[in-house]
Design an enzyme around this catalytic site. Structure first.
Site, PDB file in Angstrom:
ATOM      1  N   PRO A 210     -24.835   5.856 -11.622  1.00  0.00           N
ATOM      2  CA  PRO A 210     -23.430   5.442 -11.605  1.00  0.00           C
ATOM      3  C   PRO A 210     -22.981   5.301 -10.162  1.00  0.00           C
ATOM      4  O   PRO A 210     -23.210   6.207  -9.353  1.00  0.00           O
ATOM      5  CB  PRO A 210     -22.711   6.613 -12.288  1.00  0.00           C
ATOM      6  CG  PRO A 210     -23.618   7.791 -12.119  1.00  0.00           C
ATOM      7  CD  PRO A 210     -25.017   7.248 -12.037  1.00  0.00           C
ATOM      8  N   MET A 211     -22.383   4.168  -9.817  1.00  0.00           N
ATOM      9  CA  MET A 211     -21.866   4.005  -8.451  1.00  0.00           C
ATOM     10  C   MET A 211     -20.545   3.250  -8.502  1.00  0.00           C
ATOM     11  O   MET A 211     -20.496   2.073  -8.880  1.00  0.00           O
ATOM     12  CB  MET A 211     -22.874   3.257  -7.568  1.00  0.00           C
ATOM     13  CG  MET A 211     -24.085   4.105  -7.196  1.00  0.00           C
ATOM     14  SD  MET A 211     -25.128   3.323  -5.961  1.00  0.00           S
ATOM     15  CE  MET A 211     -25.892   2.030  -6.917  1.00  0.00           C
TER      16      MET A 211
ATOM     17  N   GLN B  31     -19.726   7.355 -17.816  1.00  0.00           N
ATOM     18  CA  GLN B  31     -19.510   8.612 -17.091  1.00  0.00           C
ATOM     19  C   GLN B  31     -18.020   8.916 -16.933  1.00  0.00           C
ATOM     20  O   GLN B  31     -17.241   8.044 -16.548  1.00  0.00           O
ATOM     21  CB  GLN B  31     -20.138   8.548 -15.695  1.00  0.00           C
ATOM     22  CG  GLN B  31     -20.102   9.919 -15.028  1.00  0.00           C
ATOM     23  CD  GLN B  31     -20.500   9.898 -13.572  1.00  0.00           C
ATOM     24  OE1 GLN B  31     -19.838   9.266 -12.768  1.00  0.00           O
ATOM     25  NE2 GLN B  31     -21.556  10.598 -13.233  1.00  0.00           N
TER      26      GLN B  31
ATOM     27  N   CYS C 124     -19.606  14.351  -7.711  1.00  0.00           N
ATOM     28  CA  CYS C 124     -18.964  13.506  -6.688  1.00  0.00           C
ATOM     29  C   CYS C 124     -18.274  14.365  -5.621  1.00  0.00           C
ATOM     30  O   CYS C 124     -17.450  15.220  -5.942  1.00  0.00           O
ATOM     31  CB  CYS C 124     -17.948  12.578  -7.353  1.00  0.00           C
ATOM     32  SG  CYS C 124     -17.127  11.530  -6.148  1.00  0.00           S
TER      33      CYS C 124
ATOM     34  N   LYS D  50     -24.227  15.348 -14.728  1.00  0.00           N
ATOM     35  CA  LYS D  50     -24.819  15.024 -13.420  1.00  0.00           C
ATOM     36  C   LYS D  50     -24.236  15.978 -12.388  1.00  0.00           C
ATOM     37  O   LYS D  50     -23.009  16.030 -12.226  1.00  0.00           O
ATOM     38  CB  LYS D  50     -24.506  13.569 -13.062  1.00  0.00           C
ATOM     39  CG  LYS D  50     -25.104  13.093 -11.745  1.00  0.00           C
ATOM     40  CD  LYS D  50     -25.021  11.568 -11.650  1.00  0.00           C
ATOM     41  CE  LYS D  50     -25.595  11.009 -10.373  1.00  0.00           C
ATOM     42  NZ  LYS D  50     -24.674  11.062  -9.244  1.00  0.00           N
TER      43      LYS D  50
ATOM     44  N   ASN E  32     -32.793  12.501  -8.895  1.00  0.00           N
ATOM     45  CA  ASN E  32     -32.038  11.458  -8.194  1.00  0.00           C
ATOM     46  C   ASN E  32     -31.992  11.783  -6.706  1.00  0.00           C
ATOM     47  O   ASN E  32     -31.942  12.954  -6.332  1.00  0.00           O
ATOM     48  CB  ASN E  32     -30.610  11.387  -8.803  1.00  0.00           C
ATOM     49  CG  ASN E  32     -29.628  10.556  -7.996  1.00  0.00           C
ATOM     50  OD1 ASN E  32     -28.567  11.027  -7.616  1.00  0.00           O
ATOM     51  ND2 ASN E  32     -29.961   9.323  -7.743  1.00  0.00           N
TER      52      ASN E  32
ATOM     53  N   ASP F 275     -32.496   9.264  -2.830  1.00  0.00           N
ATOM     54  CA  ASP F 275     -33.335   8.689  -1.778  1.00  0.00           C
ATOM     55  C   ASP F 275     -34.598   7.981  -2.263  1.00  0.00           C
ATOM     56  O   ASP F 275     -35.612   7.996  -1.570  1.00  0.00           O
ATOM     57  CB  ASP F 275     -33.688   9.769  -0.739  1.00  0.00           C
ATOM     58  CG  ASP F 275     -32.442  10.410  -0.167  1.00  0.00           C
ATOM     59  OD1 ASP F 275     -31.659   9.695   0.466  1.00  0.00           O
ATOM     60  OD2 ASP F 275     -32.219  11.620  -0.408  1.00  0.00           O
TER      61      ASP F 275
ATOM     62  N   GLY G 138     -29.865   4.892  -7.007  1.00  0.00           N
ATOM     63  CA  GLY G 138     -28.573   4.358  -6.603  1.00  0.00           C
ATOM     64  C   GLY G 138     -28.727   3.349  -5.479  1.00  0.00           C
ATOM     65  O   GLY G 138     -29.056   2.179  -5.693  1.00  0.00           O
ATOM     66  N   ARG G 139     -28.565   3.823  -4.236  1.00  0.00           N
ATOM     67  CA  ARG G 139     -28.493   2.906  -3.102  1.00  0.00           C
ATOM     68  C   ARG G 139     -29.760   2.083  -2.889  1.00  0.00           C
ATOM     69  O   ARG G 139     -29.718   1.015  -2.294  1.00  0.00           O
ATOM     70  CB  ARG G 139     -28.152   3.710  -1.830  1.00  0.00           C
ATOM     71  CG  ARG G 139     -26.755   4.293  -1.880  1.00  0.00           C
ATOM     72  CD  ARG G 139     -26.591   5.416  -0.886  1.00  0.00           C
ATOM     73  NE  ARG G 139     -27.494   6.515  -1.179  1.00  0.00           N
ATOM     74  CZ  ARG G 139     -27.775   7.502  -0.351  1.00  0.00           C
ATOM     75  NH1 ARG G 139     -27.210   7.527   0.830  1.00  0.00           N
ATOM     76  NH2 ARG G 139     -28.612   8.465  -0.703  1.00  0.00           N
TER      77      ARG G 139
END
Ligand SMILES: Cc1cc2nc3c(=O)[nH]c(=O)nc-3n(C[C@H](O)[C@H](O)[C@H](O)COP(=O)(O)O)c2cc1C
Length: 317
Positions: free
Chosen positions: A12-13, A66, A97, A136, A197, A199, A221-222
């Site tokens: 989720p981003m 989420q 977060c 999460k 999760n 990197d 994610g990224r």
């Protein structure tokens, strides 16, 4: 909903993983996608913009929605609303977060301050819906004061169907490398699926995370910024097939397709604005990328962005 071994999840981003990008990632091999975080309070307030965030295309299943918030009863009611409105494959609680805007409202990683309260929230959501509830978390509030195992065990005891761990502390935000060894510790402690999760930027990172931590699934994610084919590359690596690298033409062709999909869903002004960051990410490796990025960020419409990308594509042909 089953979190099968070796499943690949799109993280989720906020501001990134709206339905168009989720669809693209599914097509490139993401097995499961998750919405960006959605405010439980916004849902209960009846905010149209917030409720818009829970919508998704059936073809994108399995999809998780989420939620973030800090009040057990409100989160339970919001989960029940989400279940009745869109019937997602799972509902995820954001307890990771670190952003001030969310923490100030007692949501996200602030839930790691009080394990009893955290447990109450998970239990109330689980009791409110028949949809699986996942959680999460980060590894703690402060670096090296890890509390992930306790929170993962609490989530499991309260009925969570799976746990995702981003092994950084709240105070680390996104700095340094994530502490993958924490994923291994959580995996040893719980019996529900553990989603690792943090990197993963290449197919070999993904293999290393599976190997070093024993996690069941991974979440990225990224690493998929301007790089959604990473999911396919990981699938290839997992099946011991050669990992196909992509060239600049391919990157720009996917960028143009991404833009067209955006334009078919959003107003032109929104598409032009929100696609800039994606377009800039796709331009990695293009000759004079810095100049190109500058041009992208200065452009004022989706049509102009399309011409810029087309020109870049012609220049590499
Ligand atoms: C721009 C951005 C937005 C994010 N939004 C969320 C979010 O809405 N919910 C959430 O649980 N995590 C969010 N995260 C954290 C990611 O899901 C993920 O845990 C983190 O980026 C580490 O994974 P990565 O190294 O693969 O990026 C966000 C991260 C970024 C960079």
């Amino acid at each position: 909903m089953e979190f099968k071994k070796n499943s690949l999840l799109l993280a989720p981003m906020a501001g990134i993983t709206e339905p168009v990008f989720r669809g693209i990632c599914r097509e490139f091999g993401a097995d499961i996608v998750v919405s960006e975080m959605v405010s439980a309070e916004g849902i209960l307030y009846g905010s149209k913009a917030t409720i818009g965030l829970i919508m998704f295309d059936e073809v994108q299943r399995p999809t998780g929605i989420q939620l973030f918030g800090g009040n057990p009863e409100h989160l339970a009611r919001a989960a029940s609303f989400v279940e009745s409105k869109v019937s997602p494959d799972f509902i995820d609680l954001n307890a990771g977060c670190p952003v001030q805007k969310v923490v100030k409202k007692n949501g996200g990683s602030s839930l790691l301050r009080d394990i009893t309260h955290f447990g109450r929230i998970v239990r109330s959501m689980v009791d409110a819906v028949s949809t699986p509830v996942t959680v999460k978390i980060r590894s703690g509030l402060h670096k090296f004061q890890w509390i992930d195992v306790e929170f993962a065990l609490m989530a499991q005891d309260c009925g969570a169907a799976a746990i995702t761990l981003h092994p950084r502390s709240q105070s680390m935000m996104f700095s340094g490398h994530s502490f993958w060894e924490r994923i291994a510790e959580v995996k040893k402690a719980v019996s529900i699926p553990v989603i690792g999760n943090g990197d993963i930027c290449t197919a070999s990172d993904a293999l290393e995370m599976f190997d070093q931590t024993g996690c069941d699934c991974i979440m990225i994610g990224r690493g998929v910024y301007g790089n959604p084919w990473l999911f396919r590359q990981i699938k290839d690596a997992l099946s011991e097939r050669p990992v196909q690298e992509v060239d600049i033409r391919y990157r720009l062709t996917v960028a143009l397709d991404h833009l067209e999909r955006y334009r078919s869903v959003y107003k032109d002004s929104v598409a032009g604005r929100d696609m800039k960051k994606h377009a800039a990410w796709y331009c990695k490796g293009v000759p004079n990328a810095a100049v190109l990025r500058n041009t992208i960020f200065r452009c004022s419409s989706a049509e102009e962005l399309r011409s810029i990308l087309l020109q870049a594509l012609e220049s590499v042909t």
